[in-house]
Scaffold this motif. Structure first.
Motif, PDB file in Angstrom:
ATOM      1  N   ARG B  26       0.703  -1.223   0.104  1.00  0.00           N
ATOM      2  CA  ARG B  26       0.061   0.254   0.003  1.00  0.00           C
ATOM      3  C   ARG B  26       0.815   1.229  -0.212  1.00  0.00           C
ATOM      4  NH1 ARG B  26      -3.824   1.436   4.514  1.00  0.00           N
ATOM      5  NH2 ARG B  26      -4.523  -0.777   4.504  1.00  0.00           N
ATOM      6  N   PRO B  27       0.399   2.256  -0.729  1.00  0.00           N
ATOM      7  CA  PRO B  27       1.225   3.660  -0.625  1.00  0.00           C
ATOM      8  C   PRO B  27       0.943   4.266   0.478  1.00  0.00           C
ATOM      9  CG  PRO B  27      -0.725   3.622  -2.350  1.00  0.00           C
ATOM     10  CD  PRO B  27      -0.650   2.251  -1.504  1.00  0.00           C
ATOM     11  N   GLU B  28       1.598   5.051   1.074  1.00  0.00           N
ATOM     12  CA  GLU B  28       1.504   5.887   2.362  1.00  0.00           C
ATOM     13  C   GLU B  28       2.241   7.291   2.003  1.00  0.00           C
ATOM     14  OE1 GLU B  28       1.108   2.826   5.932  1.00  0.00           O
ATOM     15  OE2 GLU B  28       2.894   4.336   6.060  1.00  0.00           O
ATOM     16  N   TYR B  29       1.499   8.159   2.627  1.00  0.00           N
ATOM     17  CA  TYR B  29       2.077   9.653   2.468  1.00  0.00           C
ATOM     18  C   TYR B  29       2.878   9.750   3.530  1.00  0.00           C
ATOM     19  CZ  TYR B  29      -0.888  10.864  -1.486  1.00  0.00           C
ATOM     20  OH  TYR B  29      -1.634  11.114  -2.700  1.00  0.00           O
ATOM     21  N   ASN B 497       0.732  15.265  -8.761  1.00  0.00           N
ATOM     22  CA  ASN B 497       1.058  14.075  -9.760  1.00  0.00           C
ATOM     23  C   ASN B 497       0.350  12.865  -9.232  1.00  0.00           C
ATOM     24  OD1 ASN B 497       2.668  14.769 -11.748  1.00  0.00           O
ATOM     25  ND2 ASN B 497       4.626  13.865 -11.144  1.00  0.00           N
ATOM     26  N   CYS B 498       0.707  12.460  -8.031  1.00  0.00           N
ATOM     27  CA  CYS B 498      -0.373  11.227  -7.522  1.00  0.00           C
ATOM     28  C   CYS B 498      -1.676  11.268  -7.913  1.00  0.00           C
ATOM     29  CB  CYS B 498      -0.039  11.229  -6.034  1.00  0.00           C
ATOM     30  SG  CYS B 498      -0.521  12.493  -5.092  1.00  0.00           S
ATOM     31  N   TYR B 499      -2.202  12.363  -7.751  1.00  0.00           N
ATOM     32  CA  TYR B 499      -3.748  12.580  -8.096  1.00  0.00           C
ATOM     33  C   TYR B 499      -3.880  12.166  -9.485  1.00  0.00           C
ATOM     34  CZ  TYR B 499      -8.188  14.827  -8.650  1.00  0.00           C
ATOM     35  OH  TYR B 499      -9.509  15.160  -9.086  1.00  0.00           O
ATOM     36  N   GLY B 500      -2.760  12.927 -10.553  1.00  0.00           N
ATOM     37  CA  GLY B 500      -3.238  12.594 -11.730  1.00  0.00           C
ATOM     38  C   GLY B 500      -2.815  11.168 -12.263  1.00  0.00           C
ATOM     39  N   VAL B 501      -1.696  10.646 -11.963  1.00  0.00           N
ATOM     40  CA  VAL B 501      -1.217   9.241 -12.517  1.00  0.00           C
ATOM     41  C   VAL B 501      -1.553   8.159 -12.063  1.00  0.00           C
ATOM     42  CG1 VAL B 501       1.163  10.360 -12.826  1.00  0.00           C
ATOM     43  CG2 VAL B 501       0.836   9.054 -10.695  1.00  0.00           C
ATOM     44  N   VAL B 507      -6.809   8.382  -5.623  1.00  0.00           N
ATOM     45  CA  VAL B 507      -6.183   9.364  -4.919  1.00  0.00           C
ATOM     46  C   VAL B 507      -7.285  10.570  -4.898  1.00  0.00           C
ATOM     47  CG1 VAL B 507      -4.306  11.156  -4.804  1.00  0.00           C
ATOM     48  CG2 VAL B 507      -3.846   8.880  -5.693  1.00  0.00           C
ATOM     49  N   ILE B 508      -7.344  10.972  -3.545  1.00  0.00           N
ATOM     50  CA  ILE B 508      -8.637  11.837  -3.287  1.00  0.00           C
ATOM     51  C   ILE B 508      -7.604  13.398  -3.193  1.00  0.00           C
ATOM     52  CG2 ILE B 508     -10.466  12.629  -2.078  1.00  0.00           C
ATOM     53  CD1 ILE B 508     -10.818   9.769  -1.424  1.00  0.00           C
ATOM     54  N   LYS B 509      -8.091  14.400  -3.858  1.00  0.00           N
ATOM     55  CA  LYS B 509      -7.234  15.728  -3.741  1.00  0.00           C
ATOM     56  C   LYS B 509      -8.409  16.463  -2.739  1.00  0.00           C
ATOM     57  CE  LYS B 509      -6.038  19.589  -6.267  1.00  0.00           C
ATOM     58  NZ  LYS B 509      -5.624  20.152  -7.627  1.00  0.00           N
ATOM     59  N   CYS B 529       2.198   6.051  -8.250  1.00  0.00           N
ATOM     60  CA  CYS B 529       2.130   7.225  -7.530  1.00  0.00           C
ATOM     61  C   CYS B 529       3.517   7.345  -6.754  1.00  0.00           C
ATOM     62  CB  CYS B 529       1.242   7.467  -6.502  1.00  0.00           C
ATOM     63  SG  CYS B 529       1.024   6.134  -5.453  1.00  0.00           S
ATOM     64  N   VAL B 530       4.311   6.297  -6.239  1.00  0.00           N
ATOM     65  CA  VAL B 530       5.355   6.395  -5.486  1.00  0.00           C
ATOM     66  C   VAL B 530       6.519   6.620  -6.735  1.00  0.00           C
ATOM     67  CG1 VAL B 530       6.977   5.177  -4.238  1.00  0.00           C
ATOM     68  CG2 VAL B 530       4.611   4.696  -3.952  1.00  0.00           C
TER      69      VAL B 530
END
Lengths: 332, 545
Positions: B26-29, B497-501, B507-509, B529-530
């Motif tokens: 899972r991706p994490e900010y 970028n994460c939101y777009g790609v 991804v929620i902006k 995204c990473v």
């Protein structure tokens, strides 16, 4: 080129958004309330380039058409992963055609809209490289020569990935597929075969032809928006890496598209009435090996004895693209 | 419901298909530590204030900067900017000109009259700060913001310490320093000048102080024994630089003569040699026992001095100061890089000799403080800057061997936070540092090429004859340009970028300033995204099952 990089901002216009830009200078994809024409829950593989490219392109077309858009969709990955009955990921009016007749179905929709006087409703047709460059090519050429008011978008991942990675006429030379195995004297897809449909589209002298990749969003959006300003037959060919068929990591999808462009392996340009009007220049030229090496479909070139002669032939193809389209830009 | 021919189901949405269940990673900010912040001795959050400067909100940038450092206009001039040495952008083109943007913000604050905000509540505690140098001022500022009543006792006639009495005007104009000190005093800090503390215990008892911070600096010049004739003038660098700060400059100018020799290889030696040149010396020569590469002085200062006509004599030691001339012995480096005498002598004409051989701290006030440990002239402190005597903290030149204004400001801040914790009966614990945002974490494809903005440099003739500031500042346009060169290493700068790609719209902006969240219902864990995050603010972690 219809898109102008903005100099001296933190990231220029390479990123999807940029908080330092005025809202109207930002990309369609950066909007909080974007169309998300292809919604979540679709069954494309992890890191699918086609799912990404389709959302990029159709969202931009929706933006240009103020939401008044109908899509005809050829059979293929895009259709299969987005609409397993009774679910759909499409948030636009969408018609599934046969594998080979998306262009003809779109032509019919455009004709019907013309008869009904609905000039504000626009039509796109879309398909993969198999449905476009092989099976649907007759219908596509007809749509071009009649100059029907359709934007045709081809998502090129270089093969029939949905049915088990068979070769198409857009599969690049030396690539291993299920039907061009890495065996024999010339392993992989033979050199000297295949076709580059953007060039054939240009030969029809249609109003607008462009190529793009999922690695340059701003360029892709600008091209879709430009195409939507024009009436008549338009063609956009988008390179969409396929992690499954190419044998790359799911996270590297955009990187692979970027490498295809930066090595000159895939030329990114646009043309109006059959004449090239702009190219997206290579920022930092890389040898074609950088693009080939991460892909398992080219693993046979990088064994204990690297096949330098085959790599050199692929490099020659990239160099020819660079010369033909002037991909190194003006300063070179 | 009536359905058309052959239709039995309503169209459903694919949102019913929760593709998040496919995920194995899972991706994490996360926020990683930018190398500039890690390198800053004052602990500035450089990336954060550059972020505000990028959008042109200079006041917010200045307020963010001054959380850690109350002297940006000063530091923007005298700091040796280790941040720029660590900056990831140097691997692309050149480091971000952090120091020049800091100076711009500091100057902007002075120009616009921005003030610090006084704390709403007072703690009722009293803290004594001894010494109004950078460490003392920094500590006083931080303590005042925390609501403590602060008194600074300064032995000298003006506040600033070595910033005033050690750094020449051509590097730090005094009106800049005065403005920044006044702003700290305006917070309600009591500043007592000409107040020498002889006995710390007594001073604390008389003033009813609950704690104290010592930042007395190091201003006693180290001496070397050099036999000198009566006629020769042998001075020390500290007093030469201090005498430049007299009220009537013409009267107080140190008499150095036409030919000045400065002995030493540190920044102070350079300062004195450049000052001598400005005072009219025809020859200003630095004599140093090792080579240029081994000189402790910063290279850009050596370069500026050479441009102004200062001469350097490497690999030399001074043996004797005779009348109008010095006897110098040539040295040679041994295999360990240490200078060894060669037995070869020569003479150098000189009207005066200035010794710039380092400084010691005046620690006489500490005689009666129990528990306090001094090792080789340096007061020993723990991780919280507290000496062996509870409630007595120390920082700056007297408590370390890394003696710069920036280190002192950092010491003052850290000590102030520790004093605050101590006054509340606790122990200061520094917050744990996040992992480093190294260059490899970045995707630098996304950053435009943008070369560094060079600050204007004063004309060479004026540099040789006046004390005008050598290095100019940036104006608003190029300061903002410079700020926008920041890569924002390890910290989201909302590039979308994460939101777009994301191929799955997972991804929620959240909107400006609120960043993004992942929609784990649909995130398949592909990692695009990473890979495409320019600044390395997302990581992949394995799912538990």
């Amino acid at each position: 080129m219809s898109y102008q990089p903005i100099s001296f901002y933190q990231t220029g216009t390479f990123t999807v958004g940029n908080r330092l830009l005025a809202p109207d200078e930002r990309s369609v994809q950066a909007q909080v309330k974007r169309y998300n024409s292809l919604n979540s829950g679709h069954r494309a593989c992890q890191g699918c380039g086609e799912a990404l490219g389709a959302r990029y392109a159709i969202d931009a077309a929706m933006e240009a058409a103020h939401g008044q858009l109908i899509a005809a969709n050829a059979t293929g990955c895009l259709e299969v992963f987005s609409t397993p009955y009774p679910e759909t990921s499409w948030q636009i009016p969408w018609v599934h055609s046969l594998f080979g007749n998306a262009a003809a179905v779109a032509t019919g929709i455009a004709a019907a809209l013309k008869v009904k006087g609905k000039h504000d409703v626009r039509v796109v047709a879309q398909g993969g490289d198999g449905g476009t460059t092989d099976i649907g090519f007759g219908c596509l050429s007809g749509m071009f020569e009649r100059n029907d008011d359709v934007l045709y978008i081809c998502y090129d991942n270089g093969g029939y990935m949905n049915t088990g990675i068979q070769r198409s006429s857009a599969t690049p030379p030396a690539a291993r597929t299920a039907t061009t195995m890495a065996v024999g004297a010339e392993p992989g897809n033979p050199f000297g075969q295949g076709k580059f449909v953007p060039a054939i589209a240009m030969a029809h002298d249609i109003p607008y032809v462009a190529t793009a990749t999922v690695a340059d969003l701003r360029d892709l959006e600008a091209k879709v928006l430009r195409a939507m300003e024009i009436r008549g037959a338009r063609y956009i060919h988008i390179l969409v890496p396929c992690p499954l068929g190419w044998g790359t990591a799911s996270g590297d999808t955009i990187k692979m598209a970027r490498l295809a462009k930066e090595t000159g392996f895939f030329p990114v340009f646009e043309a109006e009435q059959g004449v090239v009007t702009g190219v997206l220049p290579i920022r930092k030229k890389l040898p074609v090996e950088e693009f080939l090496r991460p892909q398992k479909r080219y693993a046979h070139l990088f064994g204990k004895q690297p096949k330098v002669d085959v790599i050199a032939k692929l490099q020659a193809l990239a160099d020819r693209n660079i010369r033909k389209y002037g991909l190194l830009g003006e300063e070179h | 419901m009536e359905k058309p021919f052959a239709i039995t189901l309503d169209p459903g949405s694919s949102l019913a298909n929760r593709t998040g269940s496919w995920r194995t990673y899972r991706p994490e900010y996360l926020d990683r530590l930018p190398p500039c912040n890690a390198a800053c001795p004052a602990g500035e959050n450089i990336q954060a204030w550059l972020f505000n400067a990028e959008s042109g909100d200079y006041e917010k940038a200045w307020r963010s900067l001054t959380v850690n450092n109350p002297l940006p206009a000063t530091m923007g001039r005298v700091c040796y900017h280790p941040c720029e040495g660590a900056c990831n952008r140097q691997h692309l083109d050149a480091s971000v000109g952090i120091n020049s943007v800091e100076r711009f913000l500091g100057d902007e604050a002075i120009k616009r009259g921005w003030k610090f905000v006084k704390p709403e509540k007072q703690s009722g505690k009293r803290v004594l700060v001894v010494g109004a140098g950078p460490a003392g001022l920094s500590a006083a500022y931080q303590l005042a913001l925390l609501g403590h009543a602060v008194s600074i006792y300064e032995a000298g006639p003006a506040a600033g310490g070595m910033m005033r009495f050690g750094i020449p005007k051509y590097r730090l104009p005094r009106d800049v320093l005065d403005s920044e000190i006044a702003r700290i005093v305006d917070l309600g800090v009591e500043l007592r000048l000409n107040t020498h503390v002889d006995d710390l215990k007594q001073a604390m008892a008389e003033g009813r102080f609950d704690a104290c911070f010592l930042g007395v600096g190091a201003h006693i010049a180290k001496r070397a024994y050099i036999p000198a004739g009566d006629a020769n003038r042998v001075l020390d660098a500290v007093s030469v630089l201090r005498s430049m700060e007299g009220a009537h400059e013409e009267e107080m100018k140190p008499l150095l003569g036409r030919r000045v020799v400065v002995y030493g290889g540190g920044n102070t030696a350079i300062d004195v040699a450049r000052t001598a040149k400005r005072l009219g010396a025809e020859e200003s020569i630095i004599v140093y026992r090792r080579t240029r590469e081994k000189m402790p002085a910063h290279d850009f200062e050596v370069e500026e001095a050479l441009q102004e006509g200062v001469m350097m004599k490497w690999l030399s030691t001074i043996k004797e100061a005779g009348e109008g001339e010095l006897t110098v012995e040539k040295m040679a480096l041994d295999e360990n890089g240490f200078p060894q005498p060669t037995g070869e002598y020569e003479t150098v004409a000189a009207d005066s000799l200035v010794l710039a051989l380092g400084q010691d701290a005046d620690l006489s006030l500490l005689g009666k403080v129990a528990g306090l440990v001094i090792d080789q002239g340096v007061v020993q402190v723990d991780a919280a800057m507290m000496t062996g005597c509870p409630g007595v903290f120390a920082g700056g030149d007297m408590a370390g061997n890394d003696r710069t204004v920036t280190v002192a400001v950092g010491h003052g801040k850290k000590a102030a936070r520790a004093i605050d914790a101590w006054l509340r009966g606790g122990k200061y614990e520094a917050s744990p540092k996040p992992e480093m945002a190294t260059f490899e974490r970045l995707n630098t494809w996304y950053y435009s090429d943008a070369p560094k903005t060079v600050r204007p440099v004063l004309d060479i003739i004026r540099r040789q004859s006046t004390f005008e500031e050598v290095l100019g500042g940036l104006d608003e346009t190029n300061a903002q340009f410079e700020a926008r060169r920041c890569l924002s290493c390890g910290n989201c700068f909302e590039c979308d970028n994460c939101y777009g790609v994301c191929p799955d719209n997972a991804v929620i902006k959240l909107g400006p300033g609120k960043r993004f969240v992942f929609n784990y219902d649909y995130c398949k864990g592909c990692g695009v995204c990473v890979a495409e995050c320019p600044c390395g603010a997302i990581r992949m972690v394995p799912e538990e099952n």
